[in-house]
Design a protein around this motif. Structure first.
Motif, PDB file in Angstrom:
ATOM      1  N   UNK A   1     -48.371  18.743  32.920  1.00 17.45           N
ATOM      2  CA  UNK A   1     -48.480  19.336  34.506  1.00 17.45           C
ATOM      3  C   UNK A   1     -48.294  17.983  35.304  1.00 17.45           C
ATOM      4  N   UNK A   2     -49.009  17.012  35.065  1.00 21.50           N
ATOM      5  CA  UNK A   2     -48.885  15.671  35.633  1.00 21.50           C
ATOM      6  C   UNK A   2     -47.496  15.128  35.834  1.00 21.50           C
ATOM      7  N   UNK A   3     -46.448  15.450  34.597  1.00 19.42           N
ATOM      8  CA  UNK A   3     -45.142  14.938  34.974  1.00 19.42           C
ATOM      9  C   UNK A   3     -44.566  15.835  35.822  1.00 19.42           C
ATOM     10  N   UNK A   4     -44.778  16.956  35.756  1.00 18.70           N
ATOM     11  CA  UNK A   4     -44.095  17.870  36.891  1.00 18.70           C
ATOM     12  C   UNK A   4     -44.390  17.388  38.403  1.00 18.70           C
ATOM     13  N   UNK A   5     -45.765  17.274  38.338  1.00 22.72           N
ATOM     14  CA  UNK A   5     -46.086  16.834  39.662  1.00 22.72           C
ATOM     15  C   UNK A   5     -45.511  15.252  40.022  1.00 22.72           C
ATOM     16  N   UNK A   6     -45.751  14.413  39.149  1.00 18.30           N
ATOM     17  CA  UNK A   6     -44.990  13.219  39.450  1.00 18.30           C
ATOM     18  C   UNK A   6     -43.540  13.356  39.954  1.00 18.30           C
ATOM     19  N   UNK A   7     -42.717  14.140  39.240  1.00 15.83           N
ATOM     20  CA  UNK A   7     -41.379  14.296  39.716  1.00 15.83           C
ATOM     21  C   UNK A   7     -41.119  14.832  40.607  1.00 15.83           C
ATOM     22  N   UNK A   8     -41.990  15.845  41.292  1.00 18.48           N
ATOM     23  CA  UNK A   8     -42.003  16.224  42.721  1.00 18.48           C
ATOM     24  C   UNK A   8     -42.253  15.364  43.848  1.00 18.48           C
ATOM     25  N   UNK A   9     -43.215  14.641  43.347  1.00 21.11           N
ATOM     26  CA  UNK A   9     -43.850  13.487  44.384  1.00 21.11           C
ATOM     27  C   UNK A   9     -42.953  12.342  44.533  1.00 21.11           C
ATOM     28  N   UNK A  10     -42.105  12.119  43.745  1.00 20.91           N
ATOM     29  CA  UNK A  10     -41.172  10.975  43.750  1.00 20.91           C
ATOM     30  C   UNK A  10     -39.925  11.285  44.629  1.00 20.91           C
ATOM     31  N   UNK A  11     -39.768  12.623  44.959  1.00 23.05           N
ATOM     32  CA  UNK A  11     -38.150  12.959  45.304  1.00 23.05           C
ATOM     33  C   UNK A  11     -38.022  12.374  46.800  1.00 23.05           C
TER      34      UNK A  11
END
Length: 255
Positions: free
Chosen positions: A77-87
């Motif tokens: 879950x936090x892997x996906x959130x981190x990816x979206x937050x980095x965009x």
């Protein structure tokens, strides 16, 4: 070290050789040598599938169910959130850098604007690249006594950036490679990296189809520089806590 380099050349060899074969077959069947979307997607998909098969069947990379049995749902879950937050921060940083040549811009545009392009960009690319660059290359580098952990991660990230063969993508790919390498080192699994990679590429696919103009910049989307900075700050409030949570939750299956 030698294993890692050999894996890299095998990966490149498959893409170059098989890509040429698929291209020739396509042109023979269709009778056309034009650069078309179908040829690009077919070539990319076939080479990705073969790379995945070769590296798994030879056991150069292994996908074990052991880590997923630990029920690491918070890590994914936090892997996906981190990816979206980095965009947005990533796009903003890239805009501040000197403009680099984007030598495959036409090819990427053709793939991204086709719904079948998601198969290669959103699904096959994350799977094949994580299997090769974290599951095989980084794994062998981490097992080398000559390299410290972060030296191995940095070297694998450098290889990851170089294989994109597109200067415009290399800085972003290197930074992402560092993050994905850290995630693999902490968990011993390619699954967190696959989740991050999938979310990053899927978001890129969606954003491109909303804003298909490749020359668009963040201020065009948000309306002003101040709003862009607010968007960057808001995104960091997503990215940094996500990285903190990953640091708390990530562990190896045997621990």
């Amino acid at each position: 070290m030698k294993k890692a380099i050999s894996y890299l050349f095998i990966f490149l060899g498959i893409y170059i050789l098989l890509g040429a074969i698929v291209t020739m077959v396509w042109e023979f069947v269709t009778g056309s040598t034009d650069l078309v979307t179908g040829k690009l997607i077919t070539t990319t998909a076939v080479t990705s599938v073969v790379v995945i098969a070769v590296f798994l069947l030879t056991r150069w990379a292994e996908v074990s169910p052991k880590w997923i049995r630990t029920r690491p749902w918070m890590v994914l879950f936090w892997s996906v959130v981190a990816a979206l937050g980095a965009l947005i921060p990533s796009a903003w940083v890239q805009e501040q850098m000197p403009e680099l040549p984007n030598i495959v811009e036409q090819e990427f545009d053709m793939i991204l604007q086709n719904r079948w392009g998601y198969l290669t960009i959103g699904l096959l690319a994350p799977l094949s690249e994580e299997i090769v660059f974290r599951g095989a290359i980084l794994k062998s580098l981490l097992n080398s006594s000559r390299l410290p952990v972060w030296g191995a991660i940095a070297l694998s990230a450098l290889m990851f950036s170089l294989i994109h063969m597109n200067p415009a993508q290399m800085p972003h790919a290197f930074v992402i490679g560092l993050l994905l390498g850290w995630m693999y080192w902490r968990t011993g699994s390619i699954l967190p990296g696959m989740a991050y990679h999938w979310a990053n590429n899927s978001a890129a696919y969606v954003i491109y189809n909303i804003y298909p103009d490749s020359d668009i910049i963040l201020s065009d989307i948000f309306g002003s520089t101040s709003r862009v900075l607010m968007a960057v700050g808001f995104s960091l409030l997503i990215l940094l806590p996500a990285l903190y949570q990953l640091n708390l939750w990530m562990k190896r299956a045997e621990e």
